[in-house]
Structure formats: structure tokens, C-alpha cells
Design an enzyme around this catalytic site. Structure first.
Site, PDB file in Angstrom:
ATOM      1  N   TRP A  75       0.992  -1.176  -0.047  1.00 33.56           N
ATOM      2  CA  TRP A  75       0.149  -0.187  -0.123  1.00 33.56           C
ATOM      3  C   TRP A  75       0.971   1.100   0.008  1.00 33.56           C
ATOM      4  O   TRP A  75       1.610   1.352   1.087  1.00 33.56           O
ATOM      5  CB  TRP A  75      -0.956  -0.065   1.196  1.00 33.56           C
ATOM      6  CG  TRP A  75      -1.907   1.153   1.097  1.00 33.56           C
ATOM      7  CD1 TRP A  75      -3.239   1.204   0.729  1.00 33.56           C
ATOM      8  CD2 TRP A  75      -1.851   2.370   1.908  1.00 33.56           C
ATOM      9  NE1 TRP A  75      -3.639   2.286   0.808  1.00 33.56           N
ATOM     10  CE2 TRP A  75      -3.046   2.933   1.672  1.00 33.56           C
ATOM     11  CE3 TRP A  75      -0.950   2.892   2.656  1.00 33.56           C
ATOM     12  CZ2 TRP A  75      -3.136   4.230   2.168  1.00 33.56           C
ATOM     13  CZ3 TRP A  75      -1.171   4.238   3.390  1.00 33.56           C
ATOM     14  CH2 TRP A  75      -2.322   4.810   3.045  1.00 33.56           C
ATOM     15  N   GLY A 102       5.508   0.029   6.919  1.00 37.07           N
ATOM     16  CA  GLY A 102       5.541   1.243   7.908  1.00 37.07           C
ATOM     17  C   GLY A 102       6.269   2.422   7.186  1.00 37.07           C
ATOM     18  O   GLY A 102       6.325   2.455   5.913  1.00 37.07           O
TER      19      GLY A 102
END
Ligand code: F6R
Length: 618
Positions: A75, A102
């Protein structure tokens, strides 16, 4: 966001990684990639733009033979969704491969420092900076992979879950986490290891799972016990948990999409949620919540409750506020976790902060919990994912137990959260003596009937599907509700916009005349949630205001309603229930409506664009 899966052992790695990526695809799906160590110790990397299926097709053309590898579904944060930016990323020498979930916040500084030392970069990602940094540290200190990862991470600011392999250290798989989840599955006699962003890719192979804690680095080596070191304090003891996932929840069970399955799952999973908590004997009901029994003092004497959450969970929080204030007479606030975490809000010892999160990994909610904890609040979690970061950070809490939610649009988690909030408010109200005995029994008896009433709402699926066809033209929607149904209006609008990409606003019905009414014309569908409760007549007046502006009304009403039927183009009926439980019924037709509109528009319902299931970045 982003899903990581890795394996080291004796089985062929490709099927394990691909099966795992499919289970994690809800976390991100703009590109996918994998890296393997072949039998001749060559590091091989494959990447594809778009869904995991594209990577799978690519791999089908290769002849990969490997028992050590890792994969990633992305993503995008830094750098658009391209093959180049897809993970894994390789170090300059090509020896180290890294996957990362992250954000490395100081990546720009690190990158320019590495550039000065001769490193060049192919992608725009922070992940490539991290893998180059690991290589740089290794070249300077001559340590092994695990130590180099540890040293490099000490220089990073931000959030990460990573897996790394190095073709010069073919016996090691290294993993680390900070603020992004990572689970390690341990096979028989440590002969194989699994790594994943959640337990679902692991559960079919082993029940023995270790959840890494923040700033821990794990070293996995075939035949050896997992070694975990904290970045600063060195080797740590860890707990191996026995995790029993219901794997049948991870498939679509004959439904075309997870979202539809999860909407239809609601009667059964709400029963699971209430099991052992809502008890009945001789026709009398009572709630037993172990968290309330155990922390009676802190909860019942709370000066104030503050609910922190995001998105759909925030909408559940708005209903939670009404429940706690009504049954417990305790002042309750609801805050967006993302605002709360950076606010200068007054939180003092003696206050309770309730964190609501399906995934238990939402970065903003986790940070809000940490902030409130630091200020001395008592933290109560309402979480679905067992063992998740938020669940572990709270002082106590109640799991909603609705099984994994895979569809990106949250449905059964919302009704599960409201169910737990109702149980909590009643248990606490009883303890405090603020709930009327008769009302206590009446609400619990009705809560017990809610799953069957949801089944009745679901029987109208075909009607809602037909209705959805006429909505596909709309560019804007207004959802209006009042009182207990106001958060449902917000939730209905959110569901529609996230999966059908139609702009929708949720509003308190009476507030409409202070602005949004200007939008109303014959093109604009206005969805009213108008059940037979205290503000029913008031909401009828709001409907008249819409009709005077030629607005087209669609309404969710109580069975047998005649008044709204005469005003609306179409109504969907829900069984009669108590006002405080109405959201558990009225939200269901709105979930179905958004689902069918998105299907009619041929959109990807389970993986809408730009979204991911677990938002582990702020
Ligand atoms: C909407 C949706 C999101 C989540 C939000 C919080 O359908 O799924 O708005 O509700 O991202 O997620 P959790 O509950 O996992 O903290």
C-alpha cells in the site's frame, strides 16, 4: 498497511508465500513482490504491479525451487504504485533483500547521507534507504545480518515491520518490528519458521506464535530456538502463544465477496460476541464482563470516559457515548484518535480512555492509547484482533470476537463493537446503580433477540439490490439520522463513499437546514434513518423540508410504518426494537445498499482503491 509473509524451512516456499499474500492482500494491493534464495544461493526477486494474482502469474512462468523466501503486498506511502517501488528492495551489492511495512520518517536525511557515501537509489521508497543503510552498516562493522539490522534500525525514526535475507547468510531470516505488527510461527523442533503481518497465513501450519514487541529483532535459523533482541537492551525472553484461528472465516463461504459474507455473518458472529457474557436464567438476563468484574473500582468510579478511534470504529464510539451516558451517567467524550494524540487535551488519573479498533493495529489509535496511558488514564480496549498491538497496550478490555474481518469496508466489526459497548454500559450501569432494573432486563432481553432480527433485515437483500441499481447514476448522497441513528447516517455515508466512490455526507437530520440543504435537488438521493423512536415526528418535518426542494427520499423505517411510506420513493423496513439498539438493525440495509451500488458499478468491493484494511501509518 502492506502485508509481509516469509518462510524458512523444508517446504517449497512459493505456494506458502502466495497463499499467505492472498490472505494479507486486504492490507494493500497496489503491487506485490517476492525474493527467494535458490538452491545455489542466488537471490531472485520478482515483482508485479497491481494485485497478488499478477505476481502469481509471473511466478507460474518461472521454475522457483526454494525453501527460504519472503513476499510483500504493498500500500504505497513513499513513491507511487509501480514495479520499481514494489518490495522487496535490494541493497546496492544485490546481496540483501528487504520487505517493509511502515514509514521511515527520517529516510530523506539517511538517503542523502548514503548518497554522499556513493550509494545510488533506484526507487523513491524509504524501504530502499533502509536496505542500503543495513548494507552500509554491515560493510563498516563487518557484523552478520541480524546485528547489522539492529544497528541500522537504531538510526531510524518511524514505524516498521521488516523481514530481511542475505545470500551470504543463507541460514538466517531476520525480522524486526516497531509500531507495525509481525507474528512469527514456529514449526516442529524449530525446523521451519513463518513470518507474517498477522497470524492468518501461519495458522494453517502451526499454532505456536510469537508476537514481536516494539524495537525487537528476531533471528530465525533452522533447527535453532528463535532469538529475540531488543534494540537497546539485548536478548529478551518471549512468550510463545497457542493461537487457534477459525480458518473457515478466512474464505468467502460461497459468497461472491468477503463484504457480503461478513454482512450475512452478523447474526452468527453477534451470538459469538455475546456468548458467555449475556446470560439468561429463568427468563432473567444479566451481563458478565470479566474486565468489569476485575476492574470494578477503576471503571465504576471513573471521572470521565473518552473514546478514541478512527473511521467506522469512531462511529461506533458515538453510539458508545450515548450508551455510557444513558446507562452509567458518566460524562463521555468521543475523539478522533488522530486529533487526540496530538492535542493538548486534559486527561488525568482517574479517567478511563476506551480504545475501539477492529484491527488493533491502527497507528493513530495506538498512539492515542500511549498518550493517554502516559497521562495516567486507565485504558479499556474494544478490539477484534486477539493479541494485536492495541489489545496488548490496554489495561483491560473486551474482545468483540466476530472472527477476522477481511473486506476492507468494515461491517460486522461495527455491530460487534456496538454490542460490546452495550454490554459494557449495562454491566457498569448495574455496578453503579444508575440503570433502572426494568430497563436493564428489557434491553438485555432485546439484545438477545437482535441476531434474529438482523436475519429478517437480511431477507430484504434482493429488494435492496434492485434499489441499488437506480442509485448508480448518483454523484452525491445525503444520509440523515437523529439521536441513536445519527452515527448510523455517518456510517452509511462512509460505507457508500469508500466502496462506490460516490460522494456521500452523513449529517444530523436537523442540522441539514444549516447548510447541506443547499445541495438538495431532484438528482440527489437523501437517505433518512427514521425508526419509530423519540425523534420520529421531528425527522418527518426534516423530510418535508427535503421534499419541498424536490429531493428524493429513501428511508429505513420501522416495520409497519405508514407515514414515511407516503413521503419516500422507497422504504426498507427493519423490525421494531428499542431506540438504543436500533443502530444494530438500521445499519444493515445501508451496508447492503453500498455493497450493491458498488457491485452494480463493477467496482472491487473487497479492495477499494486507495484503501487498506489496517492503517498502520499515521
Ligand atoms: C471503514 C473502515 C475504516 C476503519 C478505520 C479504523 O469501513 O474500515 O474506517 O474503521 O480505519 O480501523 P480499526 O477499527 O481497525 O482501528
Amino acid at each position: 498497511m502492506c502485508g509481509i509473509v516469509a518462510y524458512m524451512g523444508y517446504r517449497q516456499v512459493v505456494p506458502i508465500l502466495m497463499e499467505g499474500l492472498h490472505k494479507l492482500e486486504y492490507r494493500g494491493y497496489d503491487s506485490a513482490g517476492c525474493a527467494f534464495l535458490s538452491e545455489d544461493r542466488q537471490l531472485k526477486v520478482f515483482k508485479a504491479r497491481g494485485k497478488v494474482a499478477n505476481l502469481e502469474r509471473l511466478l507460474a512462468e518461472q521454475n522457483v525451487c526454494s525453501t527460504l523466501g519472503m513476499a510483500h503486498t504493498r500500500w504505497a506511502t513513499h513513491g507511487g504504485p509501480s514495479e520499481l517501488n514494489a518490495h522487496p528492495h535490494l541493497s546496492q551489492s544485490g546481496h540483501i533483500a528487504l520487505v517493509h511495512n511502515g514509514i521511515i520518517e527520517n529516510y530523506a536525511t539517511l538517503r542523502s547521507q548514503l548518497e554522499k557515501r556513493g550509494y545510488t537509489f533506484r526507487s523513491e521508497t524509504d524501504t530502499e534507504v533502509l536496505v542500503q543503510l543495513i548494507e552500509y552498516v554491515m560493510s563498516v562493522r563487518k557484523d552478520d545480518l541480524a546485528t547489522s539490522v539492529r544497528m541500522a534500525l537504531k538510526l531510524c525514526i518511524g514505524a516498521y515491520a521488516i523481514a530481511a535475507i542475505d545470500d551470504r547468510h543463507p541460514q538466517q531470516l531476520v525480522a524486526a518490528r516497531k509500531a507495525s505488527p509481525l507474528a512469527i510461527g514456529i514449526g516442529e523442533n524449530n525446523e521451519e519458521f513463518f513470518l507474517a503481518s498477522d497470524a492468518s497465513p501461519i495458522a494453517g501450519y502451526t499454532k505456536k506464535i510469537v508476537y514481536l514487541e516494539d524495537e525487537e529483532v528476531a533471528v530465525l535459523e533452522r533447527g535453532k530456538k528463535v532469538r529475540i533482541e531488543n534494540l537497546h537492551t539485548g536478548v529478551v525472553d518471549y512468550e510463545v502463544k497457542e493461537v487457534d484461528l477459525d480458518l473457515s472465516m478466512l474464505d468467502k463461504g460461497g459468497f461472491p465477496h468477503f463484504m457480503l459474507k461478513e454482512i450475512f455473518d452478523q447474526p452468527a458472529v453477534l451470538r459469538d460476541c455475546m456468548r458467555g457474557r449475556l446470560l439468561e436464567k429463568d427468563g432473567r438476563h444479566r451481563v458478565v464482563l470479566s474486565a468489569v468484574e476485575q476492574y470494578r473500582e477503576q471503571l465504576a468510579n471513573a471521572k470521565r470516559f473518552t473514546i478514541v478511534s478512527c473511521g467506522t470504529s469512531w462511529h461506533a464510539g458515538l453510539i458508545g457515548k450515548q450508551l455510557i451516558e444513558h446507562f452509567c451517567r458518566i460524562h463521555t467524550e468521543v475523539a478522533y484518535a488522530s486529533e487526540f494524540r496530538y492535542s493538548d487535551t486534559v486527561i488525568e488519573p482517574g479517567e478511563v480512555v476506551v480504545a475501539i479498533s477492529q484491527s488493533g493495529e491502527t497507528a493513530d489509535t495506538l498512539a492515542a492509547v500511549e498518550m493517554a496511558k502516559a497521562k495516567g488514564a486507565f485504558i479499556f480496549g474494544i478490539v477484534n484482533s486477539v493479541g494485536s498491538s492495541i489489545a496488548r497496550q490496554t489495561d483491560t478490555g473486551t474482545y468483540i470476537h466476530i472472527g477476522p474481518e477481511i473486506g476492507v469496508a468494515s461491517t460486522k466489526a461495527f455491530t460487534g463493537q456496538i454490542t460490546v459497548l452495550t454490554l459494557l454500559a449495562l454491566a457498569l450501569g448495574k455496578t453503579r446503580g444508575t440503570v433502572d432494573e426494568e430497563e436493564y432486563e428489557e434491553v438485555l432481553a432485546e439484545l438477545d433477540r437482535i441476531p434474529d432480527k438482523i436475519k429478517k433485515v437480511l431477507q430484504q437483500n434482493d429488494k435492496i439490490k434492485a434499489l441499488a441499481q437506480i442509485f448508480t447514476y448518483a454523484r452525491n448522497f445525503l444520509y440523515l439520522g437523529r439521536g441513536w441513528n445519527y452515527p448510523v447516517a455517518l456510517e452509511g455515508a462512509l460505507k457508500l463513499k469508500e466502496i462506490s466512490y460516490i460522494h456521500a455526507e452523513g449529517y444530523p437530520a436537523a442540522e441539514m437546514k444549516h447548510g447541506p440543504i443547499a445541495l438538495v435537488d431532484q438528482e440527489m438521493p437523501v437517505v433518512f434513518i427514521a425508526t419509530h423512536h423519540q425523534l420520529y415526528q421531528k425527522i418527518i418535518s426534516n423530510m418535508q423540508e427535503v421534499i419541498s426542494r424536490k429531493g428524493r427520499i429513501f428511508a429505513v423505517v420501522t416495520e409497519g410504518d405508514e407515514q414515511v411510506k407516503n413521503l419516500a420513493v422507497e422504504v426498507i423496513e427493519v423490525p421494531a426494537t428499542l431506540a438504543c439498539l436500533a443502530p444494530l438493525l438500521t445499519v444493515v440495509p445501508l451496508q447492503l445498499l453500498s455493497y450493491h451500488v458498488a457491485v452494480a458499478k463493477r467496482l472491487n468491493v473487497d479492495q477499494p482503491r486507495n484503501l487498506a484494511k489496517s492503517v498502520t501509518v499515521e
